[in-house]
Design an enzyme around this catalytic site. Structure first.
Site, PDB file in Angstrom:
ATOM      1  N   HIS A 163       0.857  -1.194   0.000  1.00  0.00           N
ATOM      2  CA  HIS A 163       0.000   0.000   0.000  1.00  0.00           C
ATOM      3  C   HIS A 163       0.890   1.240   0.000  1.00  0.00           C
ATOM      4  O   HIS A 163       1.388   1.679   1.030  1.00  0.00           O
ATOM      5  CB  HIS A 163      -0.889  -0.019   1.245  1.00  0.00           C
ATOM      6  CG  HIS A 163      -2.077   0.899   1.160  1.00  0.00           C
ATOM      7  ND1 HIS A 163      -2.175   1.924   0.248  1.00  0.00           N
ATOM      8  CD2 HIS A 163      -3.232   0.949   1.890  1.00  0.00           C
ATOM      9  CE1 HIS A 163      -3.317   2.566   0.419  1.00  0.00           C
ATOM     10  NE2 HIS A 163      -3.980   1.990   1.396  1.00  0.00           N
ATOM     11  N   HIS A 166      -2.791   6.820  -0.725  1.00  0.00           N
ATOM     12  CA  HIS A 166      -3.800   7.327   0.214  1.00  0.00           C
ATOM     13  C   HIS A 166      -3.253   7.990   1.474  1.00  0.00           C
ATOM     14  O   HIS A 166      -3.907   8.013   2.514  1.00  0.00           O
ATOM     15  CB  HIS A 166      -4.754   6.189   0.615  1.00  0.00           C
ATOM     16  CG  HIS A 166      -5.542   5.664  -0.529  1.00  0.00           C
ATOM     17  ND1 HIS A 166      -6.266   4.496  -0.476  1.00  0.00           N
ATOM     18  CD2 HIS A 166      -5.721   6.138  -1.795  1.00  0.00           C
ATOM     19  CE1 HIS A 166      -6.849   4.264  -1.646  1.00  0.00           C
ATOM     20  NE2 HIS A 166      -6.527   5.261  -2.452  1.00  0.00           N
ATOM     21  N   TYR A 168      -0.728   7.226   3.464  1.00  0.00           N
ATOM     22  CA  TYR A 168      -0.116   6.421   4.515  1.00  0.00           C
ATOM     23  C   TYR A 168       1.402   6.455   4.372  1.00  0.00           C
ATOM     24  O   TYR A 168       1.937   7.228   3.586  1.00  0.00           O
ATOM     25  CB  TYR A 168      -0.717   5.019   4.505  1.00  0.00           C
ATOM     26  CG  TYR A 168      -2.208   5.052   4.762  1.00  0.00           C
ATOM     27  CD1 TYR A 168      -2.707   5.581   5.956  1.00  0.00           C
ATOM     28  CD2 TYR A 168      -3.128   4.636   3.800  1.00  0.00           C
ATOM     29  CE1 TYR A 168      -4.077   5.669   6.192  1.00  0.00           C
ATOM     30  CE2 TYR A 168      -4.496   4.711   4.026  1.00  0.00           C
ATOM     31  CZ  TYR A 168      -4.966   5.232   5.231  1.00  0.00           C
ATOM     32  OH  TYR A 168      -6.316   5.336   5.464  1.00  0.00           O
TER      33      TYR A 168
END
Length: 356
Positions: A163, A166, A168
């Site tokens: 990931h 977004h 993070y």
């Protein structure tokens, strides 16, 4: 890039054509996007997730799990699943088995929230004051991703998605609005992307590059993480990810400001698509028509669906039949109920029966 479809065949539904993604043969191009659901009590995946994921699995279908936290310090929200302990690995196994029993391909998204955290583990709407990672701490976080990838394979997953989107931790390093470091992890584009690529390298070495994907949102401003030159960032990462030979790049459309807000954007993912050598996945507010169009134009290989797949567990079948879709209910999306808004969205046959 995949083989371009012929627009002469009016019977073709591009989203429902097969695709070879590395060693994985997909029967269609409709992907379950990673969707946080807040139903993994105490950071442990629960038995009700067996039904949830198996409902959305199909023979040759590709699913990406909700984000699984790579370490105790990587947590940011209550009741999100982890993948750092033996207990969590064992809890994932029957969920993965259920997807495989229906012929699905299942990847685990690996997550560390970085500064998007709070000390009281509330809903996540207020955050604790962050501090930069010390340079000597960064290798430990990279190693947490590596160990989480190993754990995911032990749990039975076919691969992992890192990931990097977004707002993070990985996105925080890449974006110059957030990253004000003055060491080798800050300043230039190459330095800001160093952490992301160290994670990619470590994970690829651990489980094999053919089992690794990367999600990125270069044009977005999630969690106040923007970049002054997203075009350069997207191209640099596409080229760098290609050099590592990973399986796929999963990019968020520039039109997505947040998970629910969409606007007309002058930017495009097409240069990134052309720069990346592996499978390219797009996400961001797609419907059936939009998805068919981008696949037909060869602007992408696969299309990830979030809210539509959440509300329609048989989404590929509905696309095939041009059937009506269940409406997504945001009010029940992030509650902790093991059924409501989770496994109770009706299948097409059930919807038909209810109308009768």
């Amino acid at each position: 890039m995949g083989e371009k479809l012929s627009s002469n065949d009016s019977e073709i539904t591009p989203l429902l054509t097969p695709y070879q993604m590395g060693n994985f043969h997909l029967s269609h191009r409709v992907v379950l996007a990673p969707l946080t659901r807040f139903r993994s009590y105490g950071y442990i995946p629960q038995p009700h997730a067996i039904l949830y994921y198996s409902q959305r699995a199909s023979n040759g279908g590709f699913l990406i799990s909700e984000a699984a936290v790579v370490s105790e310090t990587g947590r940011g929200y209550k009741d999100t699943p982890g993948i750092w302990t033996k207990q969590q690995v064992e809890a994932w196994k029957p969920i993965v088995d259920a997807v495989h029993a229906k012929g699905g391909i299942f990847f685990c998204q690996l997550w560390h929230v970085g500064r998007v955290s709070n000390n009281v583990w509330s809903s996540g709407e207020s955050y604790s004051i962050p501090r930069p990672l010390r340079t000597d701490e960064i290798p430990f976080v990279v190693n947490e991703f590596r160990l989480a990838a190993r754990n995911a394979i032990e749990a039975g997953f076919d691969g992992v998605e890192i990931h990097g989107a977004h707002g993070y931790i990985i996105d925080q390093f890449m974006k110059d609005q957030v990253n004000d470091r003055t060491d080798e992890y800050g300043g230039s584009l190459e330095n800001r992307c160093r952490f992301a690529l160290e994670v990619v390298e470590a994970v690829a070495k651990e489980i094999g590059a053919g089992r690794v994907g990367f999600r990125i949102s270069p044009f977005a401003n999630y969690m106040e993480s923007a970049d002054s030159n997203p075009e350069a960032l997207s191209l640099y990462m596409a080229e760098s990810l290609s050099k590592h030979g990973i399986l796929y790049c999963h990019a968020i459309e520039p039109r997505m400001i947040t998970a629910t807000e969409k606007f007309e954007s002058p930017h495009s993912l097409l240069p990134m698509r052309k720069a990346f050598n592996g499978t390219f996945i797009v996400a961001g507010g797609y419907d059936r028509e939009d998805g068919n169009k981008v696949v037909m134009k060869d602007d992408t290989d696969l299309v990830a669906y979030g809210r539509l797949f959440l509300a329609n567990p048989d989404l590929p079948k509905r696309f095939q039949l041009k059937a009506a879709l269940n409406k997504f209910n945001r009010d029940t999306c992030y509650i902790s109920d093991p059924i409501l808004g989770y496994t109770d969205y009706p299948f097409l046959e059930e919807s038909h029966q209810m109308k009768i």
